[in-house]
Design a protein around this motif. Structure first.
Motif, PDB file in Angstrom:
ATOM      1  N   VAL E 221       1.148  -1.039   0.439  1.00 16.17           N
ATOM      2  CA  VAL E 221       0.029   0.027  -0.142  1.00 16.17           C
ATOM      3  C   VAL E 221       0.891   1.355   0.055  1.00 16.17           C
ATOM      4  O   VAL E 221       2.000   1.448   0.951  1.00 16.17           O
ATOM      5  N   TYR E 222       0.565   2.381  -1.178  1.00 18.35           N
ATOM      6  CA  TYR E 222       1.185   3.010  -0.638  1.00 18.35           C
ATOM      7  C   TYR E 222       0.468   4.140   0.022  1.00 18.35           C
ATOM      8  O   TYR E 222      -1.044   4.788  -0.232  1.00 18.35           O
ATOM      9  N   VAL E 223       0.978   5.371   1.031  1.00 13.55           N
ATOM     10  CA  VAL E 223       0.255   6.560   1.392  1.00 13.55           C
ATOM     11  C   VAL E 223       0.730   7.500   1.320  1.00 13.55           C
ATOM     12  O   VAL E 223       2.166   8.028   1.417  1.00 13.55           O
ATOM     13  N   ASP E 224       0.269   8.434   1.148  1.00 13.64           N
ATOM     14  CA  ASP E 224       1.106   9.966   1.706  1.00 13.64           C
ATOM     15  C   ASP E 224       1.090  10.467   2.993  1.00 13.64           C
ATOM     16  O   ASP E 224      -0.452  10.378   3.440  1.00 13.64           O
ATOM     17  N   GLN E 225       2.073  11.194   3.404  1.00 11.03           N
ATOM     18  CA  GLN E 225       1.838  11.552   5.017  1.00 11.03           C
ATOM     19  C   GLN E 225       1.225  12.615   5.101  1.00 11.03           C
ATOM     20  O   GLN E 225       1.216  13.481   4.164  1.00 11.03           O
ATOM     21  N   PRO E 227      -0.404  15.970   6.157  1.00 11.12           N
ATOM     22  CA  PRO E 227       1.216  17.069   6.182  1.00 11.12           C
ATOM     23  C   PRO E 227       1.094  17.799   7.572  1.00 11.12           C
ATOM     24  O   PRO E 227       2.226  18.328   7.899  1.00 11.12           O
ATOM     25  N   ASP E 229       1.232  15.370  10.009  1.00  8.84           N
ATOM     26  CA  ASP E 229       1.746  14.026  10.309  1.00  8.84           C
ATOM     27  C   ASP E 229       2.970  14.644  11.411  1.00  8.84           C
ATOM     28  O   ASP E 229       4.128  14.951  11.528  1.00  8.84           O
TER      29      ASP E 229
END
Lengths: 229, 229, 229, 229, 229, 229
Positions: E221-225, E227, E229
């Motif tokens: 799974v690819y997730v974006d951090q 803002p 975090d």
């Protein structure tokens, strides 16, 4: 460098206690194979199995002053976790400190360094998981910290996390995830009980878990030994 | 290279025997933290505790000939201390040599190498503290020496010195200092007994040993965990 | 890389069984000091002593799939021998696999990696000789092989060879030599029994084995400690 | 425990210097295979070769205070030898202390613990033989001793003894024996030079040292590989 | 136990020589990840890369007599492989033996124990892959064997097999498979050259080897951090 | 278990770059002795010194698939940090992956496992700090994660943290603290430069740092060696 955090938030006691009915391997598996300390940490005697909430101690090499400081921060149901800031085989902990901790209801010690008085600790039933058994003394000269996050045997431990230890080693469960993990542990044990029964009846995991097809797909070949091999 | 010193001066037997009532950690502390072998030396079974006078053996790697020579130099109340001249994991010592030593009244073996026949040694109650358990055989081809000073697990041992071993490891007391050390050991145990009672009553070492002021002077800070930390 | 050899030729069962009456050290000596695994392999509990025919497994690091495959190849009287292709401290083996093996009459496991569920394995009396105790889980993704020659703890083991393990470690006997080795083991034990009796009567190996002359020829010197040394 | 011995008797400087023309292996052999530190002590860069008189330091784990004390006791031609009282991987020594020592004419450091600033030490040509390279800092809180006998990497070193170090390791020569040992070293090198020439001419040690008969007596057998082996 | 096998069948010299143009990692991969010695064997200096036919020596701990015997069995293009029967850190090999071997055209030494004279060996360009650098001397008292199969650093080596060593370690190729393995090594290098070019052009292995789909199937799974975090 | 975090917040590039002018020991000291990886991580060649922002990779034992996944997440100025979930000595990384990383501007690799192709990596000037040099191959079968917090050689590393490595080892600086730490590093270097000058002028730290009084208070005693000692 010289901080003691008081009144840390601990995992709920009923939750922490409930982990004592599961083995370290089960908990490690149930949380996606996380939380396990390295195998260099071993119990000083066989058969102990404890679960409790972590009070953490970061100590200088061969200096156990902060363990004395940490005793006051401990309460019924805790497990003390001690990590030196650089490698040390000194004997940080013995029967006297164990007496103080046991009096307060602490369930055991996990230390990535040495402990001593093994015969007495065994007699009094205070379990220790350590890297070394070592009679080498320590000093009380340099500060460390209590109840800060520490890395112990390669594993991050934060105060209040659940620490479970048995003959297989030590596993840590994050406080926030602890309650949710219990059902997964129980489910795993149930599945294992069923597998056990079927194994005892002579079934093979190859059939039980339908591995044969995948093994064949990956290329596993069965050959018979030639008569004159 | 090939010397056997006979009739070495031993610590007085009553003195050497008296150390058996003290643990290795206590003796190590009482002599200013000296004399302790490294933690790589461990007992082959739990619960043994012996004290005796050292007969020392310097052996070549994987050659136990000089242990046979040393048997003759042993007498009631001795502990055999064996140090290889370079690292060896061979099994220098087993049940037959233990029989010979036990017959002569020797109380145990300390060896910075391997021993074997662990099951038999346990059954016959001959304790061994060793670096390895190893069935690897040894030869009888090269000379070594008996009753010369040796370095065993990082510790200098001279013939006639007192050697005490328990579950925590092995400590050496110089012959000349041994008699004077006994009162210090006893005093230490007395102090510890008093501390133990007070710990059991719930007192803290922070108060008992007045550590709070010194900790504050060094800069120890107590903080409360913020509610939303 | 992905081969299972079925129906391997095993050492005759009566021969393999007969080795259980001899210790690992005796067998190692009787075959000219061959066949011994390195001392990094230790029993998970004291007192076990087994002999059986090897079923060998070559496994990838931290992948125990092939042990599941190997179970089917095991029969009454076997000992499973597992060697990883590169160093691994993962826990390949636990109580469930032990149940499957015990149900088939397998006598124990030798593994140059980790095992877990030590408390359960001890309770059920399934002995394991391993390099690590480790709860770390493994995957089932990569093929290995069953019943090919493997190197385990520095020792070549071929399927069908005899594997004997006790508190001292693990020794391997080649299938072709096994029957002929039994009398040598028995003879060795007889000789040792006689030596034991004479040691108990106070005789010295120096005399029993006539070592004094050879020691003198090599240059061994006896000196008396000077009174003021 | 807190003693500095001043004005120790050193090996005569011309004698200590003369050892620099011999390798560590040669000196170890010439003194009957004595004096060698264990192979865990390695040089931080290749090619250094020093000889000097020992100034010894016994240090607590991760506390380098006594090295600062020891600097004052050093003089031209010394080698500093540092042994911790229990195992430590801390970086006791770096470029600043090396500057202080180099200014006083000290030739190098031997330490059974860690050193740091390896790049700078290499640039300034101050050789160190250590157990670890480690940037971990140390404190200055607990006393140790200077110029007492210490055990460093398994070897007894007394102040004033000769210490020689090269790419092979570190060897110690007792002060009292040093002068007498030099001719033995030179003789050994002469013999080796002659052997080298004869090896270069194709002669075999089997003939040069007449080993064939003794090998045969011990039972060495030569066989030809069978054509179809 | 005391056998020298003469005139062993060696891998064809042109074949053995051809392996010198491939790295150890390439050869290990090309033969299905077999033949690699454990990483405890390291070169005494960087940059050496040799290939040759194995002359094997089984030696007792700390006894180098059989290396002298083995010299006579060596010929141009050989690599000497030395395995002790139990663990030893002694320095079996130094500049004199290297001179004898170099004179006969031997290309290097692989030893699962210690070597010494590292400075001299570096100067004369005789490469050694060893477990220890150690000046500890050895004796010449006990027999071993030459040109029998040995296990060296966990790897079976038979006389005449190809041994290749570089900065990454040591790999063994069975004599019977050697010729057939060369094309696979070359093919592997060709593929790698093409991959290298495409990597240098900025392509990713994810695309080059079409990994994205399989990764997704396994659940990556690819997730974006977030803002904050 | 199978997560890739994209677009992680990195330490400001100018800040991360500025650390390259400070040694690992200086940075470790300046942040109160935090952040240092254990000394088991060593450079594959001497003289490299890099600073960059961490891209972290959690990998299964002997499976380098996620390093391929991580390449895509790397950008100019990063340092790749790889931690296996259990101990592995496999060679995860070689010249091809280094080519891919170097093409993207990555400055080096830190891995608590093995790397290979040391000769090529040295030639291309891509520095690696690893636990092992090992040619052992890895598979691409099991998922791990990229840019999650990992524990590498006992040290917590979060994506975007600063990683600095030189001949002394590897230190980590938390992203949030990085900018503030630079002045402390510079100040420390300034102080050291002044100390260095005074040491070169022959001053002692005992005087420079006024240690004599405190040493005396702690009980340090100076004695002169008796003439006949």
């Amino acid at each position: 460098m010289g901080i003691v955090v008081r009144h840390v938030e601990r995992t709920d006691k009923s939750v922490a206690d409930a982990f004592a009915s599961f083995g370290v391997a089960t908990i490690h598996e149930a949380q996606g194979r996380g939380g396990l300390m390295g195998p260099r940490i071993t119990p000083i005697y066989a058969g102990a199995h404890v679960s409790g909430t972590a009070v953490t101690v970061s100590v200088p090499p061969a200096d156990n002053w902060m363990i004395h400081v940490a005793v006051e921060q401990c309460q019924e149901g805790d497990v003390l976790v001690v990590a030196p800031t650089s490698h040390s085989d000194a004997g940080y902990f013995g029967e006297l400190l164990a007496t103080a901790l046991q009096t307060r209801g602490v369930r055991g010690l996990v230390i990535d360094a040495g402990c001593r008085d093994v015969a007495e600790l065994t007699r009094m039933g205070f379990p220790v998981w350590s890297r070394y058994v070592s009679a080498t003394g320590t000093v009380k000269e340099t500060l460390g910290s209590v109840n800060i996050p520490v890395v112990c045997a390669g594993q991050l431990v934060r105060p209040g996390d659940v620490v479970v230890a048995d003959d297989d080693g030590v596993v840590v469960v994050e406080r926030e995830r602890a309650a949710d993990l219990l059902p997964a542990c129980a489910a795993r044990e149930d599945r294992e009980a069923k597998t056990r029964e079927r194994y005892q009846a002579g079934e093979l995991s190859l059939d039980l878990h339908s591995m044969r097809e995948e093994l064949a797909q990956k290329g596993l070949v069965y050959v018979d030994q030639a008569p004159d091999d």
